[in-house]
Design a protein around this motif. Structure first.
Motif, mmCIF file in Angstrom:
data_model
loop_
_atom_site.group_PDB
_atom_site.id
_atom_site.type_symbol
_atom_site.label_atom_id
_atom_site.label_comp_id
_atom_site.label_asym_id
_atom_site.label_seq_id
_atom_site.Cartn_x
_atom_site.Cartn_y
_atom_site.Cartn_z
ATOM 1 N N ASN A 314 77.706 94.055 48.700
ATOM 2 C CA ASN A 314 76.787 94.831 49.533
ATOM 3 C C ASN A 314 77.500 95.660 50.592
ATOM 4 N N ASN A 315 78.786 95.937 50.353
ATOM 5 C CA ASN A 315 79.559 96.789 51.259
ATOM 6 C C ASN A 315 79.500 96.284 52.707
ATOM 7 N N TYR A 316 79.584 94.958 52.845
ATOM 8 C CA TYR A 316 79.626 94.273 54.148
ATOM 9 C C TYR A 316 78.371 94.541 54.991
ATOM 10 N N ASN A 317 77.243 94.691 54.304
ATOM 11 C CA ASN A 317 75.955 94.802 54.995
ATOM 12 C C ASN A 317 75.395 93.395 55.176
ATOM 13 N N PHE A 318 75.374 92.905 56.422
ATOM 14 C CA PHE A 318 74.975 91.524 56.681
ATOM 15 C C PHE A 318 73.476 91.306 56.491
ATOM 16 N N ASN A 319 72.677 92.305 56.745
ATOM 17 C CA ASN A 319 71.223 92.159 56.575
ATOM 18 C C ASN A 319 70.866 91.911 55.115
ATOM 19 N N ILE A 320 71.394 92.766 54.231
ATOM 20 C CA ILE A 320 71.103 92.625 52.800
ATOM 21 C C ILE A 320 71.710 91.330 52.263
ATOM 22 N N SER A 321 72.942 91.045 52.655
ATOM 23 C CA SER A 321 73.644 89.864 52.146
ATOM 24 C C SER A 321 72.956 88.566 52.545
ATOM 25 N N SER A 322 72.486 88.497 53.780
ATOM 26 C CA SER A 322 71.813 87.270 54.234
ATOM 27 C C SER A 322 70.516 87.033 53.463
ATOM 28 N N LYS A 323 69.811 88.119 53.148
ATOM 29 C CA LYS A 323 68.580 87.982 52.365
ATOM 30 C C LYS A 323 68.870 87.469 50.961
ATOM 31 N N GLU A 324 69.945 87.957 50.356
ATOM 32 C CA GLU A 324 70.286 87.514 49.001
ATOM 33 C C GLU A 324 70.743 86.059 48.982
ATOM 34 N N LEU A 325 71.315 85.607 50.107
ATOM 35 C CA LEU A 325 71.759 84.211 50.202
ATOM 36 C C LEU A 325 70.651 83.287 50.720
ATOM 37 N N TYR A 326 69.525 83.880 51.111
ATOM 38 C CA TYR A 326 68.398 83.124 51.664
ATOM 39 C C TYR A 326 68.809 82.348 52.908
ATOM 40 N N VAL A 327 69.585 82.984 53.784
ATOM 41 C CA VAL A 327 69.981 82.378 55.056
ATOM 42 C C VAL A 327 69.740 83.393 56.168
ATOM 43 N N HIS A 328 69.660 82.903 57.392
ATOM 44 C CA HIS A 328 69.495 83.803 58.527
ATOM 45 C C HIS A 328 70.775 84.613 58.719
ATOM 46 N N LYS A 329 70.613 85.819 59.227
ATOM 47 C CA LYS A 329 71.778 86.676 59.440
ATOM 48 C C LYS A 329 72.804 86.010 60.354
#
Length: 369
Positions: A314-329
């Protein structure tokens, strides 16, 4: 072909039929004894401009009996003659029918032969460029000219792998039915259920900048058919090439995609980094990153692999990545900071640190202990 014609035509008429070549020599006849004889009237009509010659009495002509003689014409050229023996008034119309029939049959046979020759030439060309049998590259270029392909176009190889639910002839037809199909496109079956397409592009910058859109539209008609048929497939789009001897390289990039990419439509240029990593022997990675791998316990290792993979994706996008991992940012940031502190890197600010993490991740993911 003339013998086949006489055999079939002889079943529908009682009259004798002769076919002569361009020299006026009988090459096929219901009267087999006449084969090889010279026919003077045939020679005249082949080398003249009469549309039909009637011979009421053949006695004064060499090798001629009463009847009618007509030229056999192919693409405006007189290539032979056909004669029907008998009283001219009775066989005139029969002669015209036979003339039309022999010309039609000859044209069909010629097209069939040319089609077979073109197919053979096309297969030889494809085999030559894909197997690197290009010692005689000039011969391949001659074949390409005959086939109507111009090397000045740049071409992008697309490898198409199908399952048993797909009908290959239908797939080929759908590709050619595309609005973006060009006669400069090269489409060939390389194995059962496997095709290669060298999609042609004009050698211009806009071709390179818009190639994904072009490919997507080009294959859409075929892709819709495959989806409706419930067929499994994968389009592997290789690299642009501008010389025939380089087409094999582009095709090999397609094959690498087949073995390493999961998308139904995969583009090599989106996987270059992975491809380059794959070129380096694993022993080199061990020499560079082996100590880092050994110092991580299993939990740290799992955290590193999971976090770096999702962030790279996700090109180091923490918002998108946290959603895909189902964890809070904030949880993701906390886990990522543990990696930063462990390795002493800051990939958010340093490109070299980001590259370091990518190669370390590749090594740890693929290293077989």
């Amino acid at each position: 072909m003339a013998e086949k014609f006489i055999e079939k035509a002889g079943e529908s008429t009682e009259y004798n039929i002769n076919i002569m070549d361009e020299r006026g020599v009988i090459i096929a006849s219901k009267d087999a004894e006449r084969i090889g004889d010279f026919h003077e009237v045939a020679y005249w009509i082949i080398h003249g401009d009469e549309e039909i010659i009637e011979v009421p009495d053949g006695g004064k002509y060499l090798g001629v009996r009463p009847g009618v003689m007509l030229p056999v014409i192919q693409k405006g050229k007189r290539i032979g003659a056909i004669g029907v023996t008998g009283e001219p008034g009775k066989v005139r119309e029969i002669g015209k029918v036979m003339q039309f029939a022999i010309e039609t049959m000859y044209e069909f046979e010629l097209q069939h032969r040319q089609s077979a020759q073109r197919k053979s030439m096309k297969e030889r060309f494809i085999y030559g460029i894909l197997t690197n049998e290009v010692a005689d590259i000039e011969k391949l270029r001659e074949d390409a000219v005959t086939l109507g392909w111009e090397e000045q176009y740049i071409r992008l190889p697309i490898y198409l792998l199908l399952d048993d639910m797909a009908d290959v002839p239908t797939v080929q037809r759908k590709l050619k039915d595309s609005a973006l199909y060009s006669r400069q496109d090269i489409i060939s079956v390389v194995r059962d259920k496997e095709l290669v397409i060298f999609k042609s592009f004009k050698p211009a910058s806009e071709s390179l900048s818009n190639y994904k859109e072009t490919v997507a539209e080009y294959i859409s008609y075929c892709k819709n058919y495959l989806d409706m048929a419930g067929a499994g497939y994968q389009f592997c789009v290789g690299t642009f090439q501008d010389r025939y001897e380089k087409y094999r390289t582009g095709y090999q990039h397609c094959i690498w995609l087949k073995n390493n990419a999961k998308e139904k439509v995969a583009y090599f240029y989106e996987h270059v980094n992975e491809y380059m990593k794959n070129l380096i022997a694993m022993v080199e990675y061990r020499d560079i990153y082996g100590v880092y791998d050994k110092m991580m316990d299993e939990k740290t290792r799992e955290n590193f692999l999971e976090i770096t993979e999702i962030l790279q994706k996700n090109n180091y996008n923490f918002n998108i990545s946290s959603k895909e991992l189902y964890v809070h940012k904030n949880t993701l940031v906390f886990r990522f900071n543990k990696i930063r502190e462990l390795l002493g890197v800051n990939p958010m600010q340093q490109v070299s640190d980001r590259e370091f993490l990518e190669y370390l991740h590749y090594f740890m993911k693929n290293n077989k202990k």
